[in-house]
Design an enzyme around this catalytic site. Structure first.
Site, PDB file in Angstrom:
ATOM      1  N   TRP A  32    -104.384 -13.761  40.413  1.00 44.61           N
ATOM      2  CA  TRP A  32    -104.770 -12.476  39.814  1.00 44.61           C
ATOM      3  C   TRP A  32    -103.554 -11.689  39.336  1.00 44.61           C
ATOM      4  O   TRP A  32    -103.692 -10.630  38.760  1.00 44.61           O
ATOM      5  CB  TRP A  32    -105.601 -11.632  40.778  1.00 44.61           C
ATOM      6  N   ARG A  33    -102.355 -12.226  39.578  1.00 41.98           N
ATOM      7  CA  ARG A  33    -101.171 -11.545  39.056  1.00 41.98           C
ATOM      8  C   ARG A  33    -100.744 -12.118  37.710  1.00 41.98           C
ATOM      9  O   ARG A  33     -99.728 -11.707  37.158  1.00 41.98           O
ATOM     10  CB  ARG A  33    -100.018 -11.648  40.058  1.00 41.98           C
ATOM     11  N   GLU A  45    -108.983  -7.327  44.190  1.00 39.44           N
ATOM     12  CA  GLU A  45    -108.846  -6.415  45.325  1.00 39.44           C
ATOM     13  C   GLU A  45    -110.147  -6.309  46.118  1.00 39.44           C
ATOM     14  O   GLU A  45    -110.134  -6.234  47.341  1.00 39.44           O
ATOM     15  CB  GLU A  45    -108.398  -5.023  44.858  1.00 39.44           C
ATOM     16  N   LEU A  88    -118.401 -15.806  49.854  1.00 41.75           N
ATOM     17  CA  LEU A  88    -117.332 -14.819  50.053  1.00 41.75           C
ATOM     18  C   LEU A  88    -117.696 -13.813  51.147  1.00 41.75           C
ATOM     19  O   LEU A  88    -116.831 -13.110  51.660  1.00 41.75           O
ATOM     20  CB  LEU A  88    -117.041 -14.067  48.738  1.00 41.75           C
ATOM     21  N   CYS A 200     -93.412  -9.661  57.639  1.00 41.35           N
ATOM     22  CA  CYS A 200     -93.759  -8.726  58.715  1.00 41.35           C
ATOM     23  C   CYS A 200     -95.228  -8.962  59.086  1.00 41.35           C
ATOM     24  O   CYS A 200     -96.083  -8.109  58.903  1.00 41.35           O
ATOM     25  CB  CYS A 200     -93.531  -7.297  58.212  1.00 41.35           C
ATOM     26  N   CYS A 210     -85.854 -10.065  56.718  1.00 41.94           N
ATOM     27  CA  CYS A 210     -86.483  -8.885  56.115  1.00 41.94           C
ATOM     28  C   CYS A 210     -85.473  -8.082  55.280  1.00 41.94           C
ATOM     29  O   CYS A 210     -84.401  -7.730  55.774  1.00 41.94           O
ATOM     30  CB  CYS A 210     -87.055  -8.008  57.219  1.00 41.94           C
ATOM     31  N   CYS A 216     -85.551  -0.110  59.462  1.00 43.17           N
ATOM     32  CA  CYS A 216     -86.746  -0.239  60.305  1.00 43.17           C
ATOM     33  C   CYS A 216     -86.484   0.251  61.732  1.00 43.17           C
ATOM     34  O   CYS A 216     -85.667  -0.312  62.461  1.00 43.17           O
ATOM     35  CB  CYS A 216     -87.188  -1.700  60.322  1.00 43.17           C
TER      36      CYS A 216
END
Ligand code: SF4
Length: 375
Positions: A32-33, A45, A88, A200, A210, A216
């Site tokens: 979807w990108r 989404e 789904l 994460c 990271c 953080c």
């Protein structure tokens, strides 16, 4: 700690640069990108709200080939949309998607609005999805907060308290908004999601890999496992259901679920929940008598299916029934269908497994000799 304390101490320009640099190199390559179409962002989404990325990756293009744009989705029947959504789960999402497409066609000439507040006024669109569409598709500078980003921000800010409820959730929305860069807010939001999905993660945080570890607080304090402070999950309950495949003149009886509640508007074989006072066959007879009058023979157990819905673990046993002389009770929600026609109608995932079994062996399974199973 709260959002203001973290924001006051944070080097936001460095945080943004480090995150975006990492995203350009390590961001996920998701179907979807491939385009920034608002419709594609919206469909993906909504699918991702309760379904795994792996499943959505398989189903996304299939859905788009059936409904390539808002117009085609709005003009489809609800049954067709539910049919395309099979497998789904959480079908309410599909109904809202359909209703919202109709509204966009009627009120916005079939074009997704770009303003997050206008998007949010559409059926089924909450703050997260509206902001995701506005920021990913239109570059709006609005924050997002979903499972991944909620976890990342909870750890980065070492946020005490339940992050799913105010006031902590308000604090997290606030920090997510303040941290947004002026340029590329959509990429920034997607980068945070990808960080939560790949580095994460809920089970383990790979802090050594990271890009924002120096910012953080949970990492600095050695308290990563403590965050987010999510409430205890509700324990699962076991329930037993019985479905009956009632045969009559080579057809089977199916029933349409009510418009509200679980599996709304989907089809199923007559089904009841077994009570503590009943054995499996008692419950099967109750299912038969709820839908049919006349003499029937209870046949073999055709299939046993285990599945989950909400916080229930369901054990579904399915029996064959031959309606020798009789008829279905007057009820607009039921109909007789030929087994081969079942695939044209939308069924829930567990019931689709029963549909597959009926299509593999399209006749009554059992024996007519056992008089005790005839009533
Ligand atoms: S340092 Fe560790 S806990 Fe903090 S955001 Fe990065 S991966 Fe998560």
């Amino acid at each position: 700690m709260n959002a203001e304390t973290w924001l006051a101490a944070a080097d936001l320009p460095h945080f943004r640069r480090a995150l975006l640099r990492w995203y350009r190199k390590h961001g996920r390559d998701l179907p979807w990108r491939e385009s920034s179409s608002a419709y594609h962002v919206w469909v993906s989404e909504v699918m991702l709200q309760q379904t795994t990325v792996a499943t959505v990756e398989r189903r996304f293009h299939e859905f788009l080939s059936r409904f390539p744009d808002i117009d085609s989705l709005a003009c489809a029947s609800e049954a067709d949309v539910l049919h395309a959504w099979q497998g789904l789960g959480y079908y309410r999402r599909a109904r809202f998607l359909h209703q919202a497409a109709k509204r966009i066609l009627e009120e916005h000439d079939g074009v997704m609005p770009s303003d997050p507040k206008t998007i949010r006024a559409l059926p089924g669109l909450g703050r997260y999805t509206a902001n995701a569409i506005a920021s990913f598709a239109f570059g709006a500078r609005v924050p997002i907060l979903e499972a991944n980003t909620l976890r990342v921000w909870s750890r980065i800010c070492a946020m005490r308290g339940d992050p799913t409820k105010p006031p902590v959730s308000n604090d997290l929305w606030h920090v997510a908004e303040e941290a947004l860069p002026r340029k590329e807010p959509g990429d920034f939001n997607q980068a945070l999601m990808d960080l939560g999905a790949t580095i994460c993660t809920p089970r383990e945080a790979s802090c050594d890999r990271c890009p924002v570890s120096t910012h953080c607080r949970a990492h600095e304090e050695g308290l990563v496992e403590r965050f987010p402070e999510l409430p205890e999950k509700r324990a699962q309950e076991n329930v037993d259901h019985v479905s009956v495949v009632i045969w009559h003149h080579r057809k089977v009886l199916i029933s349409k679920r009510p418009e509200t509640g679980p599996w709304a508007n989907l089809w199923e074989f007559p089904r009841v929940e077994r009570t503590d006072a009943e054995n499996w066959t008692d419950a099967a007879w109750r299912a038969i008598r709820t839908y049919c009058a006349g003499q029937a023979t209870l046949g073999a157990e055709r299939k046993a299916i285990r599945h989950g819905i909400m916080h229930y673990r369901v054990h579904l046993k399915c029996f064959d029934v031959l309606l020798n002389e009789g008829t279905r009770l007057p009820d607009e929600s039921t109909r007789w269908v030929e087994p081969e026609a079942l695939t044209k109608l939308p069924f829930s995932s567990p019931q689709r497994r029963l549909v597959a079994s009926v299509q593999e062996s399209p006749s009554f399974q059992g024996t007519l000799l056992d008089e005790s199973r005839k009533r």
